[in-house]
Design an enzyme around this catalytic site. Sequence first.
Site, mmCIF file in Angstrom:
data_model
loop_
_atom_site.group_PDB
_atom_site.id
_atom_site.type_symbol
_atom_site.label_atom_id
_atom_site.label_comp_id
_atom_site.label_asym_id
_atom_site.label_seq_id
_atom_site.Cartn_x
_atom_site.Cartn_y
_atom_site.Cartn_z
ATOM 1 C CE LYS A 224 -3.582 -2.697 2.161
ATOM 2 N NZ LYS A 224 -4.212 -3.174 3.411
ATOM 3 C CG ASP B 273 -9.386 -0.614 4.712
ATOM 4 O OD1 ASP B 273 -9.241 -0.769 3.489
ATOM 5 O OD2 ASP B 273 -8.584 -1.041 5.561
ATOM 6 C CD GLN C 222 -2.939 -4.716 6.559
ATOM 7 O OE1 GLN C 222 -2.891 -3.720 5.847
ATOM 8 N NE2 GLN C 222 -3.513 -5.836 6.157
#
Length: 287
Positions: free
Chosen positions: A59, A126, A103
């Site tokens: 990322k 997200d 994460q």
Amino acid sequence: MSVEGYESRIIDGKALARQIEDEVKSELEALESGRGITPGLATILVGDDPASRMYVRIKHRACERVGIRAEDHILPAETSQEELISLIDSLNKNRDVHAILLQLPLPKHLSPQEAMEAIAPEKDADGFHPYNMGKLMIGDEGLVPCTPHGIIRALEEYNVPVKGKNVVVVGHSNVVGKPMAAMFLNRNATISVCHVFTDDLKRYTLGADILVVAAGVKHLIKADMIKEEAVIFDVGITQEKDGVYGDVDFENVIKKASLITPVPGGVGPVTVAMLMKHVLKCAEKNF
Ligand code: NAD
């Protein structure tokens, strides 16, 4: 992998990801020159799980390619819930941080739900915050999870109609299966969501015009489980010593499918590119 003669059926995730990143790059330049804003993403990694480290690295590399300022917060595995929330709070207040990515998975002693809820919904790159998930459920797709969003984008790109189609989603996780089903429902497809307790999976998959598989079970879907001309998205990733495998028996299924994503090089790169889109969206406050 022998797919000779069937190459035109492969959904090229890498090429689509490059195209999406190019869009982000030019929109980002416009945002910088027009409003003086450089989008910033903060990633949080708790512990040293090698797979999670690799995903965060991927990322960050994408951020570098498109010009997003990325900062990396790595916390020790023994971090307490309070310490994690306190970092999230400070990132929520930081005006240079437009988007936050936590994460997953977190070490077992931490609550991912509580941590997700601590992220400001407008910085939720997200799309996992209950506020954003709730909006998705009522058809207001602001910040939505990256993997299903990437699949919808790929369907648009390959001109696959969705309205009225029979869609089967295998896997009912909060990150892929459930939001995927909601996004198809928002587009007036007819949905079946299957999971590990589904009795006779094949009965469902055989009826799918579009099949999305996110189970994490190597080659769960065989050629005799799909209908001719189906469009197949393979989200699953099983890492073995000799390589990475998807949930679909690609080599055989491609002979029946009209379009299919490979693993690797399919859904994965598009997911990362969609994250870049979302960071830009957060910086533009465009949702
Ligand atoms: P998960 O791992 O949380 O849950 C697995 C889901 O699959 C559950 O709904 C379970 O009921 C179902 N399932 C398991 N075995 C099954 C079986 N035999 N038959 C039918 N259903 C079964 O789900 P997740 O987090 O969405 O991850 C799924 C897979 O997708 C994993 O391999 C993960 O690594 C991968 N993934 C890939 C991307 C990407 O960008 N490519 C993104 C997210 C997840």
